[in-house]
Design an enzyme around this catalytic site. Structure first.
Site, PDB file in Angstrom:
ATOM      1  N   THR A  17       1.428  -1.339   0.072  1.00  0.00           N
ATOM      2  CA  THR A  17      -0.165   0.214  -0.318  1.00  0.00           C
ATOM      3  C   THR A  17       0.685   0.903  -0.002  1.00  0.00           C
ATOM      4  O   THR A  17       2.030   1.171   0.337  1.00  0.00           O
ATOM      5  CB  THR A  17      -1.031  -0.213   1.335  1.00  0.00           C
ATOM      6  OG1 THR A  17      -1.932   0.995   1.339  1.00  0.00           O
ATOM      7  CG2 THR A  17      -0.309   0.368   2.871  1.00  0.00           C
ATOM      8  N   CYS A  76       6.209   1.679  -7.375  1.00  0.00           N
ATOM      9  CA  CYS A  76       5.894   0.550  -6.474  1.00  0.00           C
ATOM     10  C   CYS A  76       5.315  -1.117  -7.212  1.00  0.00           C
ATOM     11  O   CYS A  76       3.887   0.156  -7.262  1.00  0.00           O
ATOM     12  CB  CYS A  76       5.330   1.227  -5.202  1.00  0.00           C
ATOM     13  SG  CYS A  76       5.219   0.131  -3.606  1.00  0.00           S
TER      14      CYS A  76
END
Length: 180
Positions: A7, A166
């Site tokens: 996350t 990411c």
């Protein structure tokens, strides 16, 4: 403390406005399990906003505990955060929970860790946690320093940049916002 995979949560203050945003990806190892998780919430009658990085079940347990502390301390964010951090550090069951919380009200922004730390950000209430946190923090810092964009736009752009870099962060964003 280890940065948890899966996350990116970003919080920015600008003027009388504070925003926390997060992506929606939940990963199990190298597999995306869900793309639309809601990792940002309103707590304490809508007066506090919070986001989590880490294990989902762990985070919900911590949200419940944090909201109980907010109720106990009449919504005083710093006091509730310190009490949660103390419990998290000393309670045997809580100590095993792996998550970080980013929390904010109209006056303060804080990171709460499982090590018992309550950290107030140095600059502009900027918090970035999770696997994409360093990317989002860099982007948000540049935008805060060089633009007049509102907090929500800065959070959105920082999350987008983190999601581009990411692999544990996606582009399905949710936001919570408080106006002062």
């Amino acid at each position: 403390m280890e940065q948890y995979r899966g996350t990116t949560i970003v919080s920015v203050r600008r003027g009388n406005n504070v925003v926390i945003g997060g992506d929606g990806q939940v990963s199990l190892g190298n597999t995306v399990m869900k793309g639309n998780a809601r990792k940002v919430r309103r707590l304490f009658h809508g007066k506090v906003i919070a986001g989590f990085a880490g294990g989902t079940a762990d985070a919900f347990t911590l949200f419940e505990r944090f909201e109980a502390q907010l109720e106990k301390h009449q919504g005083h964010l710093v006091r509730a955060a310190v009490e949660l951090a103390k419990d998290w550090r000393t309670d045997r069951a809580l100590r095993r929970l792996e998550a970080l919380l980013a929390v904010a009200d109209k006056e303060s922004s804080l990171i709460i860790t499982g090590n018992g730390d309550v950290i107030e950000p140095e600059k502009d209430g900027l918090i970035a946690i999770g696997s994409g946190g360093p990317f989002a923090q860099s982007a948000a810092t540049a935008l805060l320093d060089n633009t007049d964009l509102p907090a929500r736009d800065i959070v959105a752009k920082a999350l987008t940049i983190a999601g581009d870099i990411c692999i544990y962060t996606n582009h399905n964003h949710t936001f919570e916002e408080l106006d002062g």
